[in-house]
Design a protein around this motif. Sequence first.
Motif, PDB file in Angstrom:
ATOM      1  N   GLN B 165       0.829  -1.194   0.000  1.00  0.00           N
ATOM      2  CA  GLN B 165       0.000   0.000   0.000  1.00  0.00           C
ATOM      3  C   GLN B 165       0.872   1.256   0.000  1.00  0.00           C
ATOM      4  OE1 GLN B 165      -2.532   0.833   3.340  1.00  0.00           O
ATOM      5  NE2 GLN B 165      -4.146   1.667   2.049  1.00  0.00           N
ATOM      6  N   PHE B 166       1.932   1.209   0.790  1.00  0.00           N
ATOM      7  CA  PHE B 166       2.845   2.355   0.845  1.00  0.00           C
ATOM      8  C   PHE B 166       3.424   2.643  -0.537  1.00  0.00           C
ATOM      9  CE2 PHE B 166       7.029   4.269   1.473  1.00  0.00           C
ATOM     10  CZ  PHE B 166       6.679   5.364   2.241  1.00  0.00           C
ATOM     11  N   ASN B 167       3.720   1.591  -1.297  1.00  0.00           N
ATOM     12  CA  ASN B 167       4.299   1.770  -2.630  1.00  0.00           C
ATOM     13  C   ASN B 167       3.255   1.965  -3.727  1.00  0.00           C
ATOM     14  OD1 ASN B 167       6.968   1.576  -1.728  1.00  0.00           O
ATOM     15  ND2 ASN B 167       6.838  -0.654  -1.697  1.00  0.00           N
ATOM     16  N   GLY B 168       1.996   2.020  -3.323  1.00  0.00           N
ATOM     17  CA  GLY B 168       0.927   2.282  -4.284  1.00  0.00           C
ATOM     18  C   GLY B 168       0.693   1.152  -5.265  1.00  0.00           C
ATOM     19  N   GLU B 169       0.998  -0.082  -4.860  1.00  0.00           N
ATOM     20  CA  GLU B 169       0.780  -1.211  -5.774  1.00  0.00           C
ATOM     21  C   GLU B 169      -0.696  -1.613  -5.810  1.00  0.00           C
ATOM     22  OE1 GLU B 169       3.535  -4.523  -5.155  1.00  0.00           O
ATOM     23  OE2 GLU B 169       4.941  -3.068  -4.319  1.00  0.00           O
ATOM     24  N   GLU B 170      -1.086  -2.238  -6.931  1.00  0.00           N
ATOM     25  CA  GLU B 170      -2.465  -2.700  -7.055  1.00  0.00           C
ATOM     26  C   GLU B 170      -2.657  -3.944  -6.182  1.00  0.00           C
ATOM     27  OE1 GLU B 170      -5.790  -3.303 -10.556  1.00  0.00           O
ATOM     28  OE2 GLU B 170      -3.686  -3.576 -11.045  1.00  0.00           O
ATOM     29  N   LEU B 171      -3.768  -3.983  -5.446  1.00  0.00           N
ATOM     30  CA  LEU B 171      -4.000  -5.079  -4.505  1.00  0.00           C
ATOM     31  C   LEU B 171      -5.147  -5.974  -4.957  1.00  0.00           C
ATOM     32  CD1 LEU B 171      -3.762  -3.075  -1.154  1.00  0.00           C
ATOM     33  CD2 LEU B 171      -1.997  -4.496  -2.215  1.00  0.00           C
ATOM     34  N   PHE B 172      -4.960  -7.264  -4.750  1.00  0.00           N
ATOM     35  CA  PHE B 172      -6.013  -8.239  -5.039  1.00  0.00           C
ATOM     36  C   PHE B 172      -6.346  -8.984  -3.749  1.00  0.00           C
ATOM     37  CE2 PHE B 172      -3.943  -7.343  -8.975  1.00  0.00           C
ATOM     38  CZ  PHE B 172      -4.939  -7.407  -9.930  1.00  0.00           C
ATOM     39  N   PRO B 173      -7.630  -9.000  -3.350  1.00  0.00           N
ATOM     40  CA  PRO B 173      -7.993  -9.587  -2.063  1.00  0.00           C
ATOM     41  C   PRO B 173      -7.475 -11.011  -1.874  1.00  0.00           C
ATOM     42  CG  PRO B 173      -9.885  -8.510  -3.062  1.00  0.00           C
ATOM     43  CD  PRO B 173      -8.774  -8.460  -4.065  1.00  0.00           C
ATOM     44  N   ASP B 174      -7.601 -11.858  -2.886  1.00  0.00           N
ATOM     45  CA  ASP B 174      -7.203 -13.255  -2.728  1.00  0.00           C
ATOM     46  C   ASP B 174      -5.692 -13.393  -2.652  1.00  0.00           C
ATOM     47  OD1 ASP B 174      -9.747 -14.023  -2.718  1.00  0.00           O
ATOM     48  OD2 ASP B 174      -9.825 -14.680  -4.819  1.00  0.00           O
TER      49      ASP B 174
END
Lengths: 75, 355, 414
Positions: B165-174
């Motif tokens: 999150q700090f690096n602004g990466e895209e997140l996927f819940p799974d």
Amino acid sequence: MSKQIELAGIAVVHACSIVPISRTVGANRIVATIAIPHPFGDPTKSPEEEKKLRKELVQKTLKALATPIDQQRVF
Amino acid sequence: MASQYRVVYSLNQFFAGLGGEDKAYQPPQLLEGPRGPGLLLEKLFPHMEVAATLVVGDNYLAEKTETALQEILALLSPSLTAEGADKIHFLLAGPAFNAGRYGIACGAICQAVQERFSIPALTAMYPRNPAVAVYRKDVLIARAGKDVMAMKEAVQRMALLAIKQFNGEELFPDRHNYIPHGRRKNYFAEKTGATRACDMLLLKLGGQAFNTEYLMPVFDRVQPAPPIHDMARARLALVTSGGIVPRGNPDRIEAASASRFGIYSLKGLLRFSSETHQTAHGGYDPTFANADPNRILPLDAVRELESEGAFASLHDFYYATVGNGTSVANAEEYGREIAKLLLADGVQAVILTST
Amino acid sequence: MTFERGNIAVADVRLGEQTELCNGVLLVDKKRLAEFLLSRDDNITSCLISLARPGDSTRILCVKDVVQPGCKVWGQGPGEGRRHVLENVAIVTCGKIVGYQEGIIDMSGTGALYSPFSRTFNVVLDIAVVSGLTPHQHEETIRNAGLVAADFLGETTRALRPDTIQTFSAQEDQPVSSHLPRVVYIYMLLSQGLLHDTYIFGRNAREGLPRTIEPLMLLDGAITSGNCVSACDKNTTWHHQNNPVLRELFRRHGRDLDFGGVVLTTEPVSLAVKESSAQKTIILVRELQAKGVILSKEGFGNPDADQMLLTRGLEQIGIKVVAITDEFAGADGFSQSLADSAMEADGVVSVGNANERVLLPPMEELLGPIRDLSRLAGAWPHSLHKDGSLEVELQAIIGATNELGMQRLSCREV
């Protein structure tokens, strides 16, 4: 628990100190109480005052049970 | 060597090692360096440093949320606005596992901190922790196990998510083990909708696992029961998840994750007292409840109102369990069983008390 | 019965002295085309013709329909013989029929990621009509002009040798191994009157549905669009001509599945009719001995109910369904996506949240009946910024969340 009792057609009032949780678990009639370790009491008060407070809260729950609602409501 | 990420870690009184329920009213306090899970974090991630540990008592925060949050923000302001070598990169709270009050505290603190200081603030919870539904929309919550056994995994997940999150990466819940915010977001898939539809149908026809792209909403709501028209003629019953049981806890209802509920007589009983009843609940300070169990289940006031004619009669039994980390499925089962007994006795209304 | 589709791709489209396809470049004699359209319909007073190429700084506004030019080279009836098509050319008709209907096509920038018509060479017809026409007459005039213009350009391909020829055979001529699952396609057509209409062989689809149809006829252009609203998820004539579900089922026939036919059905306006229509559709699907169904849609809101009625009914008799739908989950993505839901709908393909906003950069050229963007204000959820950029919900972009599954767009929970 309140949902299942309500599903049976019995009116339920959920008296609890953490209202958001009650909202989440789907209670419909909610009465906010005093504090987690003593929802129906206040040890800082005299026994008479505490009893009076408790009785008022119970009266509030009875009032909630007698109130028509069509969605979740905090009394 | 300077650490790559500096962290403020938020804990309740218990995980910070201050004490148990006796310290549940601990006002916010900022301690230097790591405590409890913070020590584990530094061990697992040598490039992370816990600069400070925020400690707040569960009850203090749950009951005086607004005041507590203001105090917390004021307390954190100097460290979270620092620049240069003292800069804090994110705040971690919990894991709260399946603890409702602690979950609320973690969620509320993360929400307030990210709003005020615009830094990532995240926590970890068991997906069915009631606080998840309250905070998942705004707060990034790592998926955690039910209890402290899952501590290492939860701290790991939280820390990895924080970095992303700090690096602004895209997140996927799974893939990244977090509880989805419940927000729908567009993206470009690799194949067209028509091709995906055929692929999905073939999997479905072949009895293989497939992932629907839109899960039908579940309305976990029950139509409110009609009100009691004439309370003076109604039969009332008492139910509690606050663990009030006869002294000695004859059914041995567990202090947490209760596997049963108890049925106890109220016949001829005008009030609970410390001689006759106690609490079996392990999630709050039992002092007040044990001194006067009516503070949890107000039998004395209910009896008084009965004699005054506020309602017709009280069902001869009350039902008690412990709502402390108890699974929703179990609670639902208890509810169903209790409802059957109540219906058989013509009960129309129930007061359910929780702590 | 077999049907051949001869595809011809162009390298460019230019204005010219005559209309012809020469060395891969389509030349359009716009004077002659305009005269031709005017001569065919007295209701047309003028026809402004412009070109829009992929990559141009061009925004086309108030798009009514999109049609693929082509011509039937040989063959008796529909679904038989050969049709040549200009694969990457489209006739785009614009019309201010209902309010400001801003179906938008951007030829470059962010908006171009969302519409299939940002990648076609577009011949844009901005048609003015005589005053006093009812909206229905206005719509009909523009719809027919688009079809006529497509035939006009399509004629250029008659004598050419196509780049590729695809051959499609009727299922009865192509028996497949019996262990392959039989899949039927339910093709929902928006046909509610009030300018929400679809036409089968030129006749309004409101009558006579549900029914089965020979899939080859669909490939031959049996269905045309008369729909005037919801740009993102209306199926333009071009979409019907190039139905991706149909293509996919033909492609996989005999390999992964046994393509068992197509049932056309409606999205009626009352619940009682929706229910009886769903019942009839399910009977037709059962008669085709389907094991599985792909269910496409057009529009949103009440058509969600048709999709759920069909899904529930089919699943209850053991026929597996995958439904294609878009979502209206609010600009922030937190609202409930569909107007209706069914527990049985466990296989859903989402083609995107139409409420999600995109910022469209300013364009040098605006085509269509509105030359002043500020006049669009208030018509649909969007806002015009000072620099000429336009913030719109995806629903304003033609074909952005196409529910035949034309696009790659999808939606997930984060």
